[in-house]
Design an enzyme around this catalytic site. Structure first.
Site, mmCIF file in Angstrom:
data_model
loop_
_atom_site.group_PDB
_atom_site.id
_atom_site.type_symbol
_atom_site.label_atom_id
_atom_site.label_comp_id
_atom_site.label_asym_id
_atom_site.label_seq_id
_atom_site.Cartn_x
_atom_site.Cartn_y
_atom_site.Cartn_z
ATOM 1 N N ASP A 1 42.824 32.600 43.066
ATOM 2 C CA ASP A 1 42.377 33.291 42.387
ATOM 3 C C ASP A 1 43.610 33.353 40.526
ATOM 4 O O ASP A 1 44.354 33.451 41.308
ATOM 5 C CB ASP A 1 41.145 34.444 41.734
ATOM 6 C CG ASP A 1 41.007 34.263 40.578
ATOM 7 O OD1 ASP A 1 40.716 32.961 40.533
ATOM 8 O OD2 ASP A 1 40.620 35.599 39.519
ATOM 9 N N LYS A 2 43.198 32.498 39.570
ATOM 10 C CA LYS A 2 44.497 32.841 38.887
ATOM 11 C C LYS A 2 44.557 33.820 38.285
ATOM 12 O O LYS A 2 45.827 34.600 38.219
ATOM 13 C CB LYS A 2 44.032 30.906 37.996
ATOM 14 C CG LYS A 2 45.742 31.238 36.798
ATOM 15 C CD LYS A 2 44.902 30.136 35.839
ATOM 16 C CE LYS A 2 44.364 30.174 34.814
ATOM 17 N NZ LYS A 2 44.747 31.238 34.257
#
Length: 903
Positions: A334-335
């Site tokens: 995930d960012k």
């Protein structure tokens, strides 16, 4: 409308009036009490279904579900029938010990589902019978009218009917760092979850404003309920190591049964053994061939790895996952909050003809403002000072320093970033902040916020907002020589330049007035404003994560970014971090329409995925696994939980991660540091190498014992070992000497080689040869020694005692061979692993006990040995070490000539 129809309806596509009509309710008066009770009976309570917990007894008994344990238990039954109760008791104790270790080390459970339950709002403000009341959120039903205010947790999925400056923080569900601005207009059918601005979802939090909505989904039918269901449907995958050991166990079991059966038939028809003696010999053969200590030693080695990783801030919740990290070939990350800090930061600002860079990330005001790589004093830059003052005054966020938590920003993430910028600019701006007199809150309709303030230059209205909106309102711009003609094309180029870097662009402007007012109206500022400049804001990548991604690439590991954020931002962040090329990207809308075959190809082709939903993340993980790729998934939001649970290794953020994510994962990063994953991968590879060394060490013990018994039956001689002695040898070598290999340092090339193939067997060709070679070497040498001792008329009890000591001490010498699989035992520091010498001392104590303590003599049928008789085990052990080292040297030469030979 029944509950199923409500679930299937795309509520974001309906106008407000139509949504109210479809819900069969009244937007002003709400449901009647009678109707609400009826719907509660029809639809059920607003809560998630709970899974029946498995009893502790069943979970314990499951650890006996192993084919090798079955063989042991059959042996125990036969020994009991024959009256050899000591053997029976020892065999059963060994089986129970192995099951107990597995049971107590088992950390995985269904706690993730309980954590999701905790996300639901406990109370809610609703309208019923035309009255505003507070009810338990579980008693909300479809058609209820819910009122939302800042700080409230949304109790169910709502179609919004009104939104007054309403902002809802949805990062845990959608992955976006920025709070979502809500509206009420109908949206297109293909609008992604993160863009459904007219919806409010259960478990999210209202960060600003107020609103009203109609309940359109409750319990399992909400978006969070769908995540809950996805997690229930996720099949728990066996780790590569468990798959390998399971296959290994089946292979060994078949080999044991076939060998034992053939040996029994040979002894029955071609030798004159009595039935009881032959059966005990066959049981001895079965017990000898079973590496019963292997499950225990594997658990112990993994547990040691867990403790080592905990010291490195990686908390492992499932033992086999320690090793699985070493086999990972793709990390899906995930960012927001994982690769980035989840703290919006101003990186660039621009005034007319001048651009400034701002160093430092996060909300701590540590950093400098510079132009052309030279630090500037803001007091010497009037335009810059005016721009930052505008951002600081036209702002509702606060930044304070807490003794325990450090710098803490409270407010909208974008405003937090602008307040931090003001603090970086110096105490002069913070201390001399003009007093605000009136405020016009941000509106999604007008896309700006305005405040009036009393400055040293007279009354001023400061404005900040969407730059395109401010450009439409501006007629002048601020320059170095004062106000000047407005150059729109220049500012449009600046906006494009900042946006192409993945920055969120905020504009600033001002308007001078004759007098201060206590109230602002849009008509006061809709025209003739003076444009000041721009700020480029981003949720910055972690510096340490960039270095870690590079390390992953060197180790043959691909890192993929899967985020709910916008495509342009994802591309820019990915390029900065070395993920993707900054151009190639796939968005959730495209992914949604792909079949499984196309997605499987795209999952390997693309490295950056944007605007993804929880379902998209789960499908991507499944697509990678369908290609036999072992993947890890990192994340911190509820939206990441299903994918984390499906992944071979789910990795949650410990600081900013939700409890749901932590419970769905196999590993939690206590420091939220992506670089910790690389250290965990190193540890995983070290552990796997050491596990293979351990197997290479343990199995020759079983092979040597089996060789001895088979040879004795073939030649018609006395059994050299009793079943109880075999169990002693197996357990003492497994739980003492082999334990030292768990502390071996990492092989020099561990992080330079690619991940091992997913279908790689636990024992390759060379390993099988090496185990056979050492088994025959130790077993044959021991058989030769037994023959010599019998020829010298040594009594049977003494011969068996010497045999026990010979196999154990030969294995101790073989331990030094196993410290390196393909290199010489002298190729590394001989004393680098002190554990070897500690366990060697423990082993000698145990062997002395089994030889000289009367009680143990009685249990294990041994006798004391003279000092002179110890020379036989030592000589054979030394010979084993030398011969195996010669064999390894030859194997290295063969490997260098033929790259297909894998060691």
């Amino acid at each position: 409308m029944d509950r199923h129809e409500a679930t299937q309806q795309q509520w974001h596509t309906l106008e407000q009036e139509k949504a109210v009509e479809q819900s069969a309710t009244d937007a002003a008066a709400g449901l009647t009490t009678q109707e609400a009770e009826k719907r509660l009976q029809q639809h059920g309570l607003n809560k998630l279904p709970e899974k029946k917990a498995e009893s502790k007894l069943i979970r314990f008994l499951k650890h006996f579900n192993d084919v090798l344990i079955y063989v042991l238990l059959v042996a125990a039954i036969i020994t009991a029938v024959l009256g050899h109760y000591t053997d029976t008791l020892v065999i059963i104790i060994v089986a129970i010990v192995n099951a107990s270790i597995g049971y107590f080390q088992e950390a995985k459970a269904e706690d993730a589902l309980k954590s999701i339950q905790a996300l639901l709002s406990p109370q809610a403000q609703i309208i019923r019978d035309n009255k505003r009341i507070e009810v338990d959120a579980t008693h909300i039903t479809i058609g209820d009218i819910v009122l939302l205010n800042a700080g409230d947790k949304v109790p169910a999925d709502l179609r919004l009917l009104s939104a007054d400056h309403l902002k809802i923080e949805e990062s845990a569900l959608t992955g976006e760092a920025e709070a979502a601005e809500k509206t009420t207009e109908a949206l297109a059918a293909d609008t992604g979850l993160g863009d459904r601005r007219n919806m409010a979802f259960t478990s999210t939090t209202v960060s600003a404003g107020s609103g009203k909505g109609v309940v359109v989904a409750i319990g399992k039918d909400t978006e969070i309920g769908k995540i809950n269901q996805m997690m229930r449907e996720v099949e728990q995958l066996k780790t590569p190591l468990l798959q390998q050991t399971e296959q290994f166990g089946k292979t060994v079991s078949v080999f044991i049964l076939l060998t034992a059966g053939a040996t029994y038939l040979f002894g029955h028809f071609l030798r004159d053994y009595d039935q009881e003696t032959l059966l005990m010999s066959i049981i001895g053969l079965a017990v000898a061939a079973i590496p019963e200590g292997l499950p225990a030693i594997l658990s112990i080695i993994l547990a040691i790895g867990v403790r080592r990783m905990a010291r490195q801030k990686a908390i492992v919740r499932n033992l086999p996952s320690v090793e699985t990290l070493g086999a990972v070939s793709v990390i899906c990350s995930d960012k927001t909050g994982t690769l980035t800090k989840n703290e919006m930061t101003v990186q660039q600002v621009a005034v007319k003809d001048v651009e400034y860079n701002i160093s430092g990330i996060g909300y701590a005001p540590d950093g400098d403002i510079s132009k052309q790589d030279q630090k500037v004093n803001v007091a010497d830059e009037p335009l810059l000072q005016q721009l930052i003052t505008c951002f600081y005054v036209c702002n509702d966020a606060t930044l304070d320093k807490d003794e325990k938590e450090g710098w803490v920003a409270k407010g909208d993430p974008t405003e937090n970033a602008l307040v931090t910028l003001a603090h970086k600019a110096g105490e002069n701006i913070v201390r001399n902040k003009p007093e605000r007199k009136a405020t016009l809150p941000f509106s999604s309709d007008y896309k700006y916020m305005a405040t009036s303030a009393d400055t040293s230059n007279g009354p001023v209205i400061y404005i900040k907002g969407a730059p395109d909106r401010l450009l439409d309102m501006a007629t002048r711009e601020a320059g170095t020589n004062g106000e000047q003609d407005f150059d729109r094309s220049y500012w449009e180029q600046q906006i494009t330049q900042l946006a192409n870097q993945g920055l969120r662009v905020i504009g600033a402007a001002y308007k001078k007035t004759d007098q201060l007012t206590d109230r602002l109206e849009h008509e006061d500022i809709e025209k003739d404003i003076v444009f000041l400049g721009l700020a480029g804001i981003i949720d910055p990548p972690r510096d340490e994560a960039i270095a870690s991604i590079q390390s992953c690439h060197e180790a043959g590991i691909t890192v993929k970014m899967i985020t709910g954020d916008h495509a342009d931002t994802a591309k820019a962040i990915g390029k900065q971090m070395g993920i993707g090329d900054g151009e190639k990207i796939m968005v959730g809308k495209t992914l949604q329409n792909m079949d499984d075959a196309a997605l499987q190809k795209a999952a390997q082709e693309y490295d950056v995925f944007a605007r993804t939903s929880p379902e998209h993340k789960l499908r991507l993980v499944n697509a990678l696994q369908a290609s036999n790729i072992i993947c890890a998934m990192t994340g911190d939001g509820v939206n990441d939980a299903p994918a984390l649970k499906q992944a071979n290794v789910g990795i949650a953020m410990g600081i900013k991660g939700t409890e749901v994510t932590k419970e769905a994962s196999e590993m939690v990063l206590a420091d939220d540091n992506f670089s910790t994953i690389v250290e965990a991968v190193k540890e995983g590879r070290r552990i796997y190498d050491n596990l293979k060394k351990t197997i290479l060490f343990i199995l020759p013990t079983n092979g040597a014992e089996s060789f001895l018994i088979i040879a004795s039956i073939l030649f018609g001689t006395v059994m050299p070992l009793l079943p109880v002695q075999i169990l002693w040898v197996n357990m003492v070598t497994s739980l003492t000497v082999s334990l030292a290999l768990a502390f071996e340092p990492m092989e020099p090339d561990a992080m330079k080689r690619p991940p091992r193939p997913v279908r790689e067997p636990l024992l390759n060709g060379y390993f099988a040869w090496r185990i056979l070679f050492v088994s025959v070497l130790i077993g044959g040498g021991t058989l030769w020694l037994c023959t010599r001792l019998h020829a010298a008329n040594v009594d049977e009890a003494t011969v068996r005692t010497i045999t026990v000591q010979t196999i154990v001490i030969a294995q101790l010498f073989h331990l030094f061979n196993c410290r390196s699989i393909g290199r010489s035992a002298f190729s590394q520091q001989f004393f680098s692993n002190r554990a070897i010498y500690v366990v060697a001392a423990v082993l000698f104590v145990l062997q002395a006990c089994v030889t000289y303590i009367p009680f143990m003599n009685q249990v294990f049928d041994t006798v004391p040995l003279s000092l002179d008789q110890w020379k036989y085990p030592v000589y054979l052990g030394l010979a084993t070490f030398i011969i195996v080292e010669v064999e390894k040297a030859i194997a290295v030469r063969v490997r260098s000539k033929n790259s297909k030979v894998k060691i």
